[in-house]
Write an enzyme that holds these catalytic residues in place. Structure first.
Site, PDB file in Angstrom:
ATOM      1  N   HIS A 285       0.851  -1.192   0.000  1.00 43.79           N
ATOM      2  CA  HIS A 285       0.000   0.000   0.000  1.00 43.79           C
ATOM      3  C   HIS A 285       0.889   1.245   0.000  1.00 43.79           C
ATOM      4  O   HIS A 285       1.895   1.287   0.716  1.00 43.79           O
ATOM      5  CB  HIS A 285      -0.875  -0.024   1.256  1.00 43.79           C
ATOM      6  CG  HIS A 285      -2.042   0.919   1.230  1.00 43.79           C
ATOM      7  ND1 HIS A 285      -1.915   2.283   1.125  1.00 43.79           N
ATOM      8  CD2 HIS A 285      -3.370   0.680   1.332  1.00 43.79           C
ATOM      9  CE1 HIS A 285      -3.104   2.839   1.161  1.00 43.79           C
ATOM     10  NE2 HIS A 285      -4.011   1.918   1.275  1.00 43.79           N
TER      11      HIS A 285
ATOM     12  N   GLY B 209       0.309  -4.876   1.759  1.00 44.61           N
ATOM     13  CA  GLY B 209      -0.884  -5.056   0.941  1.00 44.61           C
ATOM     14  C   GLY B 209      -0.576  -5.767  -0.366  1.00 44.61           C
ATOM     15  O   GLY B 209      -1.453  -6.397  -0.958  1.00 44.61           O
TER      16      GLY B 209
ATOM     17  N   TYR C  97      -5.224  -4.067  10.392  1.00 46.54           N
ATOM     18  CA  TYR C  97      -5.697  -4.648   9.138  1.00 46.54           C
ATOM     19  C   TYR C  97      -7.206  -4.913   9.222  1.00 46.54           C
ATOM     20  O   TYR C  97      -7.754  -5.132  10.298  1.00 46.54           O
ATOM     21  CB  TYR C  97      -4.928  -5.936   8.830  1.00 46.54           C
ATOM     22  CG  TYR C  97      -4.556  -6.046   7.374  1.00 46.54           C
ATOM     23  CD1 TYR C  97      -3.538  -5.261   6.850  1.00 46.54           C
ATOM     24  CD2 TYR C  97      -5.232  -6.884   6.520  1.00 46.54           C
ATOM     25  CE1 TYR C  97      -3.196  -5.337   5.505  1.00 46.54           C
ATOM     26  CE2 TYR C  97      -4.899  -6.971   5.162  1.00 46.54           C
ATOM     27  CZ  TYR C  97      -3.882  -6.192   4.670  1.00 46.54           C
ATOM     28  OH  TYR C  97      -3.549  -6.256   3.336  1.00 46.54           O
TER      29      TYR C  97
HETATM   30  C1  LCV Z   1       5.033   4.673  -0.435  1.00 45.58           C
HETATM   31  C2  LCV Z   1       7.171   3.844  -0.694  1.00 45.58           C
HETATM   32  C3  LCV Z   1       6.797   2.603  -0.153  1.00 45.58           C
HETATM   33  C4  LCV Z   1       5.429   2.452   0.239  1.00 45.58           C
HETATM   34  N1  LCV Z   1       4.592   3.512   0.092  1.00 45.58           N
HETATM   35  O1  LCV Z   1      13.971   1.576  -1.696  1.00 45.58           O
HETATM   36  O2  LCV Z   1       0.064  -4.244   5.134  1.00 45.58           O
HETATM   37  S1  LCV Z   1       0.046  -2.953   5.787  1.00 45.58           S
HETATM   38  O3  LCV Z   1      -1.011  -2.866   6.790  1.00 45.58           O
HETATM   39  O4  LCV Z   1       1.354  -2.590   6.322  1.00 45.58           O
HETATM   40  C5  LCV Z   1      -0.310  -1.797   4.530  1.00 45.58           C
HETATM   41  C6  LCV Z   1      -0.741  -0.491   5.113  1.00 45.58           C
HETATM   42  C7  LCV Z   1       0.868  -1.668   3.619  1.00 45.58           C
HETATM   43  O5  LCV Z   1       0.958  -2.358   2.622  1.00 45.58           O
HETATM   44  O6  LCV Z   1       1.814  -0.750   4.022  1.00 45.58           O
HETATM   45  C8  LCV Z   1       3.033  -0.735   3.200  1.00 45.58           C
HETATM   46  C9  LCV Z   1       3.944  -1.863   3.715  1.00 45.58           C
HETATM   47  N2  LCV Z   1       5.252  -1.788   3.001  1.00 45.58           N
HETATM   48  C10 LCV Z   1       6.418  -1.791   3.668  1.00 45.58           C
HETATM   49  O7  LCV Z   1       6.510  -1.820   4.899  1.00 45.58           O
HETATM   50  C11 LCV Z   1       7.661  -1.671   2.778  1.00 45.58           C
HETATM   51  C12 LCV Z   1       8.196  -0.234   2.870  1.00 45.58           C
HETATM   52  N3  LCV Z   1       9.327  -0.063   1.944  1.00 45.58           N
HETATM   53  C13 LCV Z   1      10.540  -0.603   2.236  1.00 45.58           C
HETATM   54  O8  LCV Z   1      10.777  -1.299   3.234  1.00 45.58           O
HETATM   55  C14 LCV Z   1      11.610  -0.348   1.198  1.00 45.58           C
HETATM   56  O9  LCV Z   1      11.197   0.731   0.374  1.00 45.58           O
HETATM   57  C15 LCV Z   1      11.824  -1.578   0.291  1.00 45.58           C
HETATM   58  C16 LCV Z   1      12.508  -2.705   1.110  1.00 45.58           C
HETATM   59  C17 LCV Z   1      10.483  -2.069  -0.292  1.00 45.58           C
HETATM   60  C18 LCV Z   1      12.740  -1.156  -0.880  1.00 45.58           C
HETATM   61  O10 LCV Z   1      13.898  -0.579  -0.359  1.00 45.58           O
HETATM   62  P1  LCV Z   1      14.844   0.284  -1.323  1.00 45.58           P
HETATM   63  O11 LCV Z   1      16.017   0.679  -0.507  1.00 45.58           O
HETATM   64  O12 LCV Z   1      15.032  -0.428  -2.605  1.00 45.58           O
HETATM   65  P2  LCV Z   1      13.646   2.832  -0.750  1.00 45.58           P
HETATM   66  O13 LCV Z   1      13.270   2.387   0.595  1.00 45.58           O
HETATM   67  O14 LCV Z   1      14.750   3.837  -0.899  1.00 45.58           O
HETATM   68  O15 LCV Z   1      12.316   3.401  -1.450  1.00 45.58           O
HETATM   69  C19 LCV Z   1      12.400   4.026  -2.710  1.00 45.58           C
HETATM   70  C20 LCV Z   1      11.271   5.024  -2.745  1.00 45.58           C
HETATM   71  O16 LCV Z   1      10.022   4.314  -2.669  1.00 45.58           O
HETATM   72  C21 LCV Z   1       9.271   4.816  -1.569  1.00 45.58           C
HETATM   73  C22 LCV Z   1      10.298   5.340  -0.596  1.00 45.58           C
HETATM   74  O17 LCV Z   1       9.692   6.278   0.284  1.00 45.58           O
HETATM   75  C23 LCV Z   1      11.282   5.982  -1.539  1.00 45.58           C
HETATM   76  O18 LCV Z   1      10.725   7.188  -1.974  1.00 45.58           O
HETATM   77  P3  LCV Z   1      11.704   8.500  -2.126  1.00 45.58           P
HETATM   78  O19 LCV Z   1      12.720   8.090  -3.157  1.00 45.58           O
HETATM   79  O20 LCV Z   1      10.764   9.578  -2.582  1.00 45.58           O
HETATM   80  O21 LCV Z   1      12.295   8.738  -0.744  1.00 45.58           O
HETATM   81  N4  LCV Z   1       8.479   3.744  -0.976  1.00 45.58           N
HETATM   82  C24 LCV Z   1       8.903   2.515  -0.646  1.00 45.58           C
HETATM   83  N5  LCV Z   1       7.895   1.793  -0.133  1.00 45.58           N
HETATM   84  N6  LCV Z   1       4.955   1.310   0.745  1.00 45.58           N
HETATM   85  N7  LCV Z   1       6.313   4.885  -0.839  1.00 45.58           N
END
Ligand code: LCV
Length: 257
Positions: A62, A106, A136
């Site tokens: 999400h 999500g 959730y």
């Molecule tokens: C917006 C993002 C996101 C993101 N949203 O790249 O299931 S629930 O209840 O939790 C539900 C509410 C849900 O699905 O929530 C989301 C759950 N997702 C996560 O917890 C994963 C969050 N993301 C990460 O842990 C990392 O981004 C991963 C491991 C996926 C990738 O890491 P990596 O180092 O390759 P970055 O973290 O640098 O992210 C690159 C860009 O994508 C955005 C993040 O903020 C960043 O944006 P900026 O370049 O503008 O800073 N991003 C990543 N995930 N879920 N934005």
């Protein structure tokens, strides 16, 4: 935010928002809905949902930036993720999730809501509400419960650990795990076999299984109590802290209030 391809009776939707790691946002889901409507009109019989070849992150789940501030239900009926899950469940043909890389939150539910899951070796799946203090919603939890057994669903939801595809295959959650080099050939060979069968029979069996999988009775009192419990969470300081910590790119500190 989606690449749309259709060859004869098989269509492919490719998540195409790499700058945000294919986070599932409102615009992407609107494009998804429009594409699925076109597929129904074109008598598409099978849809493959994928990320671009070589993706390290299939989808980050999400779009957290679109989660409402504290005080509003973050996964209500009209939430984009809820709409996405219903689109998959209601499409009159199999939706195959073709997965490589990591799948989060999500997006993990999205894959589990698909009819078939074929993953590349090394793919991992993490259910993350507990990482963000998100309460959730009950149909979302039912997706996890229908895909996994209760013990595994609790481990995924309570630990938020990334679970390897191989383990999920061994537990019957994923249909096949193949080498990355064989992911496309394996997926489309299965899709070809499916579209060679009777579409009406498949569509009605999919709908029957959706109804059976969701056939749970719940008293109005239980429903109200669940909504009240969820409201405590999305009204909590922990929920606000989860959103803030993500924005500030730091680990949240949850205080249980
Ligand atoms: C917006 C993002 C996101 C993101 N949203 O790249 O299931 S629930 O209840 O939790 C539900 C509410 C849900 O699905 O929530 C989301 C759950 N997702 C996560 O917890 C994963 C969050 N993301 C990460 O842990 C990392 O981004 C991963 C491991 C996926 C990738 O890491 P990596 O180092 O390759 P970055 O973290 O640098 O992210 C690159 C860009 O994508 C955005 C993040 O903020 C960043 O944006 P900026 O370049 O503008 O800073 N991003 C990543 N995930 N879920 N934005």
């Amino acid at each position: 935010m989606l690449l749309v391809e259709q060859t004869d009776r098989i269509a492919t939707l490719t998540l195409n928002r790499e700058d945000k790691r294919n986070a599932l946002c409102e615009q992407m889901v609107e494009e998804f809905s429009a594409a699925m409507a076109r597929f129904v009109a074109a008598n598409v019989r099978c849809v493959v949902l994928r990320a671009k070849p070589g993706s390290k992150v299939w989808s980050a789940g999400h779009d957290i930036d679109e989660l409402p501030a504290a005080g509003f239900d973050p996964l209500g009926w009209r939430d984009p993720l809820r709409k996405l899950i219903r689109e998959i469940e209601n499409f009159p043909g199999p939706v195959i999730a073709m997965v490589e890389g990591s799948v989060w939150g999500g997006a993990c539910e999205t894959v589990f809501a698909c009819d078939l899951v074929i993953a590349a070796s090394g793919a991992v799946f993490a259910a993350t509400p507990a990482k963000h203090s998100v309460p959730y919603n009950i149909t979302g939890l039912l997706t996890f419960l229908n895909a996994a057994n209760l013990r595994l669903a609790k481990e995924m939801l309570f630990t938020a650990d990334p679970i390897p595809a191989e383990r999920l295959r061994d537990l019957g959650v994923i249909n096949h795990v193949v080498a990355t080099s064989e992911l496309e050939s394996h997926t489309y060979a299965m899709a070809q076999r499916i579209v060679g069968n009777a579409p009406l029979s498949i569509a009605v069996m999919k709908e029957q299984l959706r109804i059976l999988a969701g056939a749970h009775t719940m008293s109005p009192e239980d429903f109200e109590r669940i909504q009240g419990l969820r409201r405590v969470v999305y009204n909590s300081q922990d929920y606000a802290e989860g959103l803030q910590a993500f924005k500030e790119k730091r680990k949240p500190t949850f205080r249980g209030k």
